[in-house]
Write a protein that holds these residues in place. Structure first.
Motif, PDB file in Angstrom:
ATOM      1  N   PRO A   1      55.615  24.686  56.847  1.00 35.95           N
ATOM      2  CA  PRO A   1      54.148  24.778  56.705  1.00 35.95           C
ATOM      3  C   PRO A   1      53.658  26.200  56.494  1.00 35.95           C
ATOM      4  CG  PRO A   1      54.750  23.339  58.545  1.00 35.95           C
ATOM      5  CD  PRO A   1      56.005  24.017  58.108  1.00 35.95           C
TER       6      PRO A   1
ATOM      7  N   SER B   1      51.250  23.408  67.266  1.00 38.50           N
ATOM      8  CA  SER B   1      51.317  24.721  66.619  1.00 38.50           C
ATOM      9  C   SER B   1      50.047  25.017  65.833  1.00 38.50           C
ATOM     10  CB  SER B   1      52.532  24.796  65.682  1.00 38.50           C
ATOM     11  OG  SER B   1      53.726  24.954  66.400  1.00 38.50           O
ATOM     12  N   VAL B   2      49.538  24.017  65.124  1.00 38.42           N
ATOM     13  CA  VAL B   2      48.318  24.212  64.331  1.00 38.42           C
ATOM     14  C   VAL B   2      47.137  24.549  65.242  1.00 38.42           C
ATOM     15  CG1 VAL B   2      46.629  23.054  62.852  1.00 38.42           C
ATOM     16  CG2 VAL B   2      49.074  22.744  62.426  1.00 38.42           C
TER      17      VAL B   2
ATOM     18  N   TRP C   1      51.344  19.586  65.373  1.00 32.80           N
ATOM     19  CA  TRP C   1      49.926  19.575  65.712  1.00 32.80           C
ATOM     20  C   TRP C   1      49.630  20.610  66.787  1.00 32.80           C
ATOM     21  CZ3 TRP C   1      45.589  18.817  63.720  1.00 32.80           C
ATOM     22  CH2 TRP C   1      44.438  18.535  64.471  1.00 32.80           C
TER      23      TRP C   1
ATOM     24  N   TRP D   1      51.873  31.611  65.070  1.00 31.41           N
ATOM     25  CA  TRP D   1      52.770  30.497  64.731  1.00 31.41           C
ATOM     26  C   TRP D   1      54.203  30.811  65.168  1.00 31.41           C
ATOM     27  CZ3 TRP D   1      51.441  25.909  62.167  1.00 31.41           C
ATOM     28  CH2 TRP D   1      52.504  25.115  61.739  1.00 31.41           C
TER      29      TRP D   1
ATOM     30  N   GLY E   1      45.831  28.251  65.062  1.00 24.44           N
ATOM     31  CA  GLY E   1      44.498  28.265  64.471  1.00 24.44           C
ATOM     32  C   GLY E   1      43.418  28.625  65.475  1.00 24.44           C
TER      33      GLY E   1
END
Length: 276
Positions: free
Chosen positions: A254, A75-76, A73, A209, A80
């Motif tokens: 992912p 990393s996202v 989470w 990422w 993002g």
């Protein structure tokens, strides 16, 4: 008139392309395979490729030892958030460079790109002190900002090349129809450059990422992403290759899935404007 390509030339090109692709992908494949081995099999000499006792033990150990979903989470949010903010800033900047003539545009672009050549460790100390003063150390907001600023030159440079392929007459027609500057960028320029913007966002999402230097130095526990999750499996007792490979596979899975499903958009964006 285009030149005919012989069957032999096609075969050579195909074999060469597959060979390069396999060579590039092999380290990832080897990491995935090692994640299903025992620790003894992982360091076996000679190395075991396919014929070994497959096991999921490493994944269960990694999951028990670390809260994978928390790292994922983080990393996202970091990747993002930094990508979205970077694109929001880069679109107006790239528009001004592409459609407002200036003799200094290329100099500015080169200067921006030159900032990527500075070793990150050279500015670590001042940024670390700033983060302590502002209370941003080990926070997702701090990492979003610093990674966005690091990747911003690449985002601006890529969007500039895409925007240059759009005829300026279209924007002039929009202005004649009464479009404001904001409407021109949002409703005319951005929709026409969607392939380029999408590929830029994807590439910079991957860069964010995979960012390890800043995430390891500016986080401790709360905001640690998957790069810190992987680094935690390097201990003073030594490297546990099978468990490290399992953690690495869980970290790259992912982004591999994202790249696989968006490869058509990526290719379309990278070739945007190449064929008139």
């Amino acid at each position: 008139m285009s030149r005919a390509v012989t069957t032999r030339r096609k075969t050579i090109n195909t074999v060469l392309a597959w060979s390069i692709g396999i060579l590039i992908f092999f380290p990832i494949l080897w990491t995935i395979l090692t994640s299903f081995k025992t620790e003894a099999q992982a360091i076996n000499d000679p190395p075991l490729f396919l014929f070994f006792d497959w096991t999921l033990e490493n994944y269960s150990v990694v999951q028990e030892r670390s809260d994978y979903m928390r790292f994922l989470w983080n990393s996202v949010i970091i990747a993002g958030g930094s990508t979205l903010i970077g694109v929001m800033i880069a679109i107006p900047a790239a528009w001004s460079m592409a459609f407002v003539p200036s003799r200094r545009t290329k100099d500015i672009l080169l200067w921006m790109l030159s900032t990527k050549m500075l070793p990150a460790v050279g500015v670590l100390y001042p940024i670390y002190l700033i983060f302590i003063e502002l209370g941003l150390l080990d926070t997702r907001i701090g990492l979003v900002v610093v990674i966005m600023l690091i990747n911003l030159p690449i985002i601006v440079w890529m969007l500039y090349t895409y925007f240059k392929e759009i005829p300026g007459e279209i924007l002039e027609a929009a202005r004649m129809d009464g479009a404001s500057l904001r409407e021109e960028i949002i409703y005319v320029l951005t929709p026409m450059a969607v392939p380029g913007i999408a590929s830029t966002m994807l590439l910079n999402f991957i860069l964010a990422w995979n960012e390890a230097f800043w995430t390891l130095n500016l986080t401790a526990a709360q905001a640690a992403p998957l790069t810190a999750f992987i680094a935690s499996y390097s201990s003073p007792e030594g490297l546990f290759y099978a468990k490290l490979s399992a953690a690495s596979t869980m970290a790259i899975a992912p982004i591999l899935i994202l790249g696989w499903f968006s490869q058509k958009q990526l290719v379309r964006g990278l070739t945007f404007g190449a064929v008139k």
